[in-house]
Design a protein around this motif. Structure first.
Motif, mmCIF file in Angstrom:
data_model
loop_
_atom_site.group_PDB
_atom_site.id
_atom_site.type_symbol
_atom_site.label_atom_id
_atom_site.label_comp_id
_atom_site.label_asym_id
_atom_site.label_seq_id
_atom_site.Cartn_x
_atom_site.Cartn_y
_atom_site.Cartn_z
ATOM 1 N N ASP A 712 0.869 -1.184 0.000
ATOM 2 C CA ASP A 712 0.000 0.000 0.000
ATOM 3 C C ASP A 712 0.908 1.238 0.000
ATOM 4 O O ASP A 712 0.985 1.990 0.968
ATOM 5 C CB ASP A 712 -0.900 -0.029 1.236
ATOM 6 N N PHE A 713 1.570 1.446 -1.136
ATOM 7 C CA PHE A 713 2.621 2.453 -1.212
ATOM 8 C C PHE A 713 2.098 3.870 -1.056
ATOM 9 O O PHE A 713 2.743 4.716 -0.417
ATOM 10 C CB PHE A 713 3.375 2.333 -2.540
ATOM 11 N N ARG A 714 0.950 4.174 -1.622
ATOM 12 C CA ARG A 714 0.441 5.552 -1.562
ATOM 13 C C ARG A 714 0.106 5.948 -0.128
ATOM 14 O O ARG A 714 0.449 7.047 0.329
ATOM 15 C CB ARG A 714 -0.779 5.688 -2.464
ATOM 16 N N ARG A 715 -0.568 5.059 0.577
ATOM 17 C CA ARG A 715 -0.912 5.386 1.959
ATOM 18 C C ARG A 715 0.361 5.451 2.812
ATOM 19 O O ARG A 715 0.478 6.298 3.706
ATOM 20 C CB ARG A 715 -1.872 4.335 2.513
ATOM 21 N N ALA A 716 1.310 4.545 2.538
ATOM 22 C CA ALA A 716 2.578 4.548 3.277
ATOM 23 C C ALA A 716 3.311 5.870 3.054
ATOM 24 O O ALA A 716 3.866 6.455 3.998
ATOM 25 C CB ALA A 716 3.446 3.378 2.835
ATOM 26 N N ARG A 717 3.308 6.353 1.790
ATOM 27 C CA ARG A 717 4.001 7.617 1.506
ATOM 28 C C ARG A 717 3.334 8.775 2.238
ATOM 29 O O ARG A 717 4.022 9.634 2.815
ATOM 30 C CB ARG A 717 4.011 7.879 0.007
ATOM 31 N N GLN A 718 2.027 8.823 2.218
ATOM 32 C CA GLN A 718 1.319 9.921 2.874
ATOM 33 C C GLN A 718 1.623 9.946 4.373
ATOM 34 O O GLN A 718 1.951 11.003 4.940
ATOM 35 C CB GLN A 718 -0.189 9.762 2.645
ATOM 36 N N LEU A 719 1.563 8.788 5.029
ATOM 37 C CA LEU A 719 1.805 8.722 6.470
ATOM 38 C C LEU A 719 3.269 9.012 6.785
ATOM 39 O O LEU A 719 3.576 9.772 7.709
ATOM 40 C CB LEU A 719 1.416 7.335 6.993
ATOM 41 N N GLN A 720 4.179 8.453 5.985
ATOM 42 C CA GLN A 720 5.597 8.620 6.295
ATOM 43 C C GLN A 720 6.065 10.041 6.016
ATOM 44 O O GLN A 720 6.919 10.563 6.729
ATOM 45 C CB GLN A 720 6.428 7.613 5.484
ATOM 46 N N ASN A 721 5.517 10.673 4.995
ATOM 47 C CA ASN A 721 5.879 12.057 4.708
ATOM 48 C C ASN A 721 5.494 12.966 5.880
ATOM 49 O O ASN A 721 6.265 13.831 6.308
ATOM 50 C CB ASN A 721 5.192 12.514 3.425
ATOM 51 N N ASP A 722 4.290 12.743 6.411
ATOM 52 C CA ASP A 722 3.842 13.521 7.571
ATOM 53 C C ASP A 722 4.727 13.241 8.789
ATOM 54 O O ASP A 722 5.083 14.163 9.531
ATOM 55 C CB ASP A 722 2.384 13.161 7.889
ATOM 56 N N THR A 723 5.118 11.980 8.968
ATOM 57 C CA THR A 723 5.960 11.611 10.114
ATOM 58 C C THR A 723 7.322 12.287 10.037
ATOM 59 O O THR A 723 7.832 12.819 11.034
ATOM 60 C CB THR A 723 6.127 10.080 10.166
ATOM 61 N N VAL A 724 7.925 12.282 8.863
ATOM 62 C CA VAL A 724 9.251 12.888 8.700
ATOM 63 C C VAL A 724 9.187 14.388 8.958
ATOM 64 O O VAL A 724 10.064 14.961 9.623
ATOM 65 C CB VAL A 724 9.819 12.590 7.300
ATOM 66 N N ILE A 725 8.151 15.039 8.466
ATOM 67 C CA ILE A 725 8.004 16.488 8.686
ATOM 68 C C ILE A 725 7.928 16.788 10.180
ATOM 69 O O ILE A 725 8.579 17.713 10.693
ATOM 70 C CB ILE A 725 6.756 17.013 7.950
ATOM 71 N N ARG A 726 7.129 16.009 10.898
ATOM 72 C CA ARG A 726 6.977 16.231 12.342
ATOM 73 C C ARG A 726 8.288 15.945 13.089
ATOM 74 O O ARG A 726 8.670 16.689 14.000
ATOM 75 C CB ARG A 726 5.858 15.348 12.891
ATOM 76 N N LEU A 727 8.964 14.868 12.730
ATOM 77 C CA LEU A 727 10.220 14.532 13.400
ATOM 78 C C LEU A 727 11.277 15.604 13.172
ATOM 79 O O LEU A 727 12.038 15.947 14.088
ATOM 80 C CB LEU A 727 10.734 13.173 12.901
ATOM 81 N N ARG A 728 11.349 16.125 11.967
ATOM 82 C CA ARG A 728 12.321 17.190 11.694
ATOM 83 C C ARG A 728 12.033 18.421 12.544
ATOM 84 O O ARG A 728 12.953 19.080 13.041
ATOM 85 C CB ARG A 728 12.302 17.548 10.208
#
Length: 968
Positions: A712-728
């Motif tokens: 489920d690459f699209r959902r994974a990208r959406q969630l991971q992109n948000d996670t990386v932004i928050r972690l940064r």
């Protein structure tokens, strides 16, 4: 006026059997004949009647009455001297001649000497005699090796004839200052038969001690047991021919220096036995000022000012050995360091030949390459036959007893005895300095930051607390430790070698029943005050951990600390393991520390204690990284059940166990169940902790991993992109959590077919990871592995290959040969080698990876099936299409069952199977499979995904082969 040469008194030193053997004409008879033919007179102990005086005194007087000393050294030791049983009579006689500076002629019986068994057999003292013979052979005074009485007579007669006769009477002592006889005097101890290495050190000493018009003074400094004395002895023997006078002065007690130097004056006939020591020193200094070819060695001198008045002037050389490094005002100084590891291993294996290289390395590490400790270890292992594991346990449990073993040789006392004297003196002179050294001893062997003491005074004993506020007191303590060679002092730290540290800990254990527990607890509490506790929320603590880590592991890991303060010690171990795993990427080391804390907490507090459950959770997390998913799952399931019962469903610790259990399921290949549990955990954490909490973001990262694994690459990208932004935003761009999440985002972007964006993201992440975490951190290696796959997808095989090769090498070292990430890396490197035309190498690499994955993860694990599919691709390139077809068919069937018909990995396997069918001429089956794959890829990946476009090209090839050109 010159006088005619009178017969010289020649003392024959030998053991009794040499007077009897060989039958017919003995070795002693042959020696006597040689002396008589040379015009000299024979004397030995057979000519001295029995007296009631001490035997050692009688023996020394007999030798002193002679003018030439001859030793015949056979294979028997003879009787030990009654009042000096550590010596034989021949050893005592030789030592007396050496001290008197007499001409010495030494003859060794060769190994091929013929004679009866009684000439050779010495069951009781044979080892002592062999050691004595070895010292003689290496001493530089051996005249010849002989095998028969006739050879001895010839060699001795030749030596006596060549030896000059005295041509004048000795001058009276009053005239000695101007007419001292130029006679040879030598009291340097015998050199060590096991002297090892030290080439650079000796070269430095030799360069400094070049003779000149003024006295050359060289100080050799270092801690006790480092090899200062043996180095000085070795230097003297190597330069034996350059000295007429070589005098050894024990200098530890300055009050005895005048007597030691007066003995040299007496040996040079500058005084009589009735002259005061001061007269002898004055005449000696005057004599040495006007002559050359002399060497004085002041051994174990500690006070430069006390020695200064006894340093001669003149063209000679002075060598000083000292623990005190502060000789710069009086002498050139060279510091002696520990053995190199190769030197330690060489000596250990010479002393104990049964040791393997690995075993010798372990022993050398345990004793810190300290030369005397290395020699003691080698002799103890050889003497007792101890196994190395047993020796190392004894060294930990009974350091004083182990290090009290006498290695013999040039060392006057054992390492334990030498350091005991130093500790006793320090206790009497400066108890505060001894307390400071004791704190350091209960830390690790690396430098202890001084800020550990000055910034955290509360846990310290009362006597040490002023160190934090009184820099002069601290300077006084560190100065005395420095000058006595007991510790290495730098502007920011203090370091104690592991051997004296072990002896000092043993001293506190022996002194009082509770002293060791108090010191252990003190250091644990001191380190707990200093160690940063939450690296995830406060990454600024990462740099502070590096200098503290070895001390935390050492202090908190000792049994006495874990028994005295189990809560504090195990908490400290948990913190250290967290740093090792997150900040250092040292997974195996972290798992070992977590295991230690878990075992202690379980035994001390019970299974339901919150600390025990924390340890269980931490241990499970490290086991996951080691690929031990079943063990990790069992621990997490048990901890989750207990936490739900004790703490409730929504407690943060309960959610930690739930998230980890979900990750265990991912590791075991159960991606769907992992996703369900991780989704539930993420919802609870968002509700309880908030969307930006690091634990929440960790759950989001793991859910993205599950989604990626499920295709489920699209959902994974959406969630991971948000996670990386928050972690940064929360932890920063370079925090380990941020970098790991960015690496996963790069892999997801690659899976979506955006190769250029993925390369850009992974290049940046890899560069940051290498700079912040190091090349071997697991987050760095994951990013490198993902980037290698991206480069392959872009067709940049030449750049991909070295990156993948390096990554595989590091993964094998960090995670092990059988970890799934290592085996995934091996399979992907095989893919690149295939693309470069290196098909056999690719096949071998992938064959091995498949075999290991089947054994470690099982036949149906998705990682195994992906590796099987890659191997099938390589076999196809080798023209082995039938075998490739069979592999791909089996993998496809299993992938459809495990991941589903439309999973991207399943579709990749189907595409590869269709290619094998096409090569085998089975075009109808290939077309059917490619048509289905194309339709599913359009739906799952999209029309423009590279894999979808590849499926279109494959279907066109099938249609072309079938002649259906109009459908292309």
């Amino acid at each position: 006026m010159p006088m005619e040469s009178a017969p010289r008194r020649v003392f024959l030193s030998h053991t009794s059997e040499l007077r009897r053997y060989p039958a017919g004409r003995s070795f002693v008879a042959a020696a006597q004949d040689a002396v008589i033919k040379a015009g000299d007179a024979v004397t030995d102990m057979a000519y001295f009647p029995a007296r009631h005086e001490k035997p050692a005194r009688v023996c020394r007087d007999a030798v002193a009455a002679a003018e030439v000393f001859v030793l015949i050294a056979g294979f028997r030791y003879g009787s030990p001297v009654r009042d000096q049983p550590q010596l034989s009579y021949t050893e005592l006689e030789h030592a007396t001649a050496e001290q008197r500076g007499m001409p010495r002629l030494v003859f060794l019986l060769g190994e091929d000497t013929e004679g009866p068994a009684a000439l050779f057999a010495d069951l009781e003292y044979g080892a002592r005699q062999q050691a004595f013979r070895a010292r003689l052979a290496g001493s530089g005074v051996t005249t010849a090796t002989v095998t028969s009485p006739a050879e001895l007579e010839t060699a001795l007669l030749h030596a006596l004839t060549a030896l000059p006769h005295p041509n004048q009477q000795r001058p009276p002592p009053a005239e000695a200052a101007t007419t001292a006889v130029q006679r040879r005097v030598w009291t340097i101890p015998a050199r060590s038969s096991v002297f090892t290495g030290r080439g650079e050190l000796l070269a430095e000493v030799e360069a400094a001690l070049q003779p000149g018009k003024r006295t050359v003074v060289q100080a050799v400094t270092g801690m006790g047991g480092i090899g200062k004395t043996t180095t000085a002895i070795e230097y003297a023997h190597r330069h034996h021919d350059e000295f007429d006078i070589a005098w050894w002065v024990p200098a530890e007690n300055p009050a005895l220096l005048p007597d030691r130097l007066a003995e040299l004056a007496l040996a040079l006939d500058l005084t009589t036995g009735t002259d005061p020591a001061g007269v002898g020193v004055a005449r000696l200094l005057g004599e040495l000022a006007r002559r050359d070819r002399w060497l004085l060695v002041f051994d174990n001198a500690e006070d430069p000012r006390a020695l200064r008045e006894y340093l001669p002037e003149g063209p000679g050389r002075v060598l000083i050995t000292s623990r005190n490094p502060a000789w710069q005002r009086f002498a050139a100084t060279v510091g002696v360091r520990e053995f190199t590891r190769s030197e330690s291993i060489a000596l250990l294996r010479w002393l104990a030949p049964d040791l393997t290289e690995v075993e010798a390395d372990r022993v050398a590490e345990a004793v810190g390459d300290l030369p005397l400790a290395v020699e003691q270890a080698g002799t103890l292992l050889a003497d007792t036959g101890l196994a190395v594991d047993r020796y190392l346990r004894l060294l930990t449990e009974r350091a004083k007893d182990v290090l009290d073993h006498d290695p013999g040789g040039a060392y006057p006392r054992s390492l334990a005895a030498s350091w005991a004297v130093a500790f006793d003196r320090l206790a009497a002179d400066d108890p505060t300095a001894l307390d400071l050294l004791t704190v350091v001893a209960w830390c690790g062997p690396e430098p202890v930051p001084l800020t550990l003491l000055t910034d955290h005074p509360d846990p310290l004993p009362n006597r040490l607390r002023p160190l934090a506020t009184d820099p002069l007191l601290l300077a006084r303590c560190t100065t005395i430790l420095h000058r006595r060679g007991m510790a290495t002092i730098s502007p920011h730290g203090i370091q104690l070698h592991r051997v004296p540290a072990a002896l000092l800990r043993a001293r506190s254990q022996a002194s009082e029943g509770t002293a060791s527990a108090l010191w252990a607890a003190t250091v644990v509490r001191l380190l707990e005050k200093a160690a940063p506790s939450n690296l995830r929320t406060d990454p600024s603590g990462l740099p502070l951990w590096k200098p503290l880590l070895p001390h935390v592991l050492a202090a908190a890991g000792r049994d006495v600390a874990l028994a005295a303060v189990p809560a504090e010690a195990t908490r400290l171990l948990d913190l250290a393991a967290g740093y090792l795993l997150g900040g250092g990427g040292e997974i195996k080391a972290a798992a070992a520390v977590y295991q230690r804390a878990y075992d202690v907490r379980r035994a001390t507090f019970g299974d339901d204690h919150p600390d025990t459950l924390t340890s269980a959770s931490d241990l499970a997390g490290s086991l996951w990284w080691l690929g031990e998913y079943q063990r990790s799952r069992a621990l997490d399931e048990d901890a989750l059940a207990r936490r739900r019962r004790i703490l409730g469903e929504d407690h943060p610790d309960t959610l930690t166990s739930a998230g980890q259990l979900a990750n265990d399921l991912y590791g075991l290949g159960d991606y769907r169940q992992a996703r369900e549990l991780q989704e539930a955990t993420l919802r609870r954490r968002r509700r309880m902790l908030g969307a930006d909490h690091p634990d929440t973001l960790f759950s989001a990262n793991l859910l993205s991993l599950d989604l990626w694994a499920l295709g489920d690459f699209r959902r994974a990208r959406q969630l991971q992109n948000d996670t990386v932004i928050r972690l940064r935003r929360i932890l920063g761009d370079d925090h380990p959590d941020t970098l790991a999440s960015a690496g996963l985002l790069g892999a997801v972007v690659w899976s979506l077919g955006d190769y250029r964006r993925a390369r850009q993201l992974l290049n940046d992440t890899l560069t940051r990871s290498r700079g912040v975490l190091g090349d071997d951190h697991w987050a760095t290696l994951l990013s490198a592995s993902h980037l290698g796959m991206v480069l392959w997808s872009l067709g940049d095989y030449q750049q991909a290959r070295p990156l993948q090769t390096d990554t595989l090498t590091r993964l094998r070292r960090v995670l092990g040969e059988d970890h799934f990430l290592t085996l995934r890396s091996a399979s992907l490197l095989g893919l690149t080698l295939r693309s470069l035309g290196e098909h056999p190498q690719a096949r071998d690499l992938q064959n091995d990876a498949v075999a290991r994955l089947r054994r470690v993860l099982g036949e149906d694990h998705p990682e195994t099936l992906q590796a099987v599919s890659l191997l099938g691709l390589t076999l196809g390139s080798l023209g082995e299409h039938r075998q490739a077809r069979d592999l791909q068919t089996d993998a496809l069937i299993r992938l459809r069952r495990v991941l589903g018909h439309s999973h991207p990995t399943t579709l990749t396997s189907a595409s590869r199977l269709a290619a094998d069918l096409r090569e085998l001429g089975e075009y109808q089956q290939a077309r059917a499979l490619d048509q289905d794959t194309l339709a599913r890829r359009r739906r799952v990946l999209g029309e423009d995904h590279p894999d979808t476009l590849t499926s279109g090209d494959n279907l066109a090839a099938d249609l072309n082969a079938l002649g259906e050109h109009e459908r292309i």
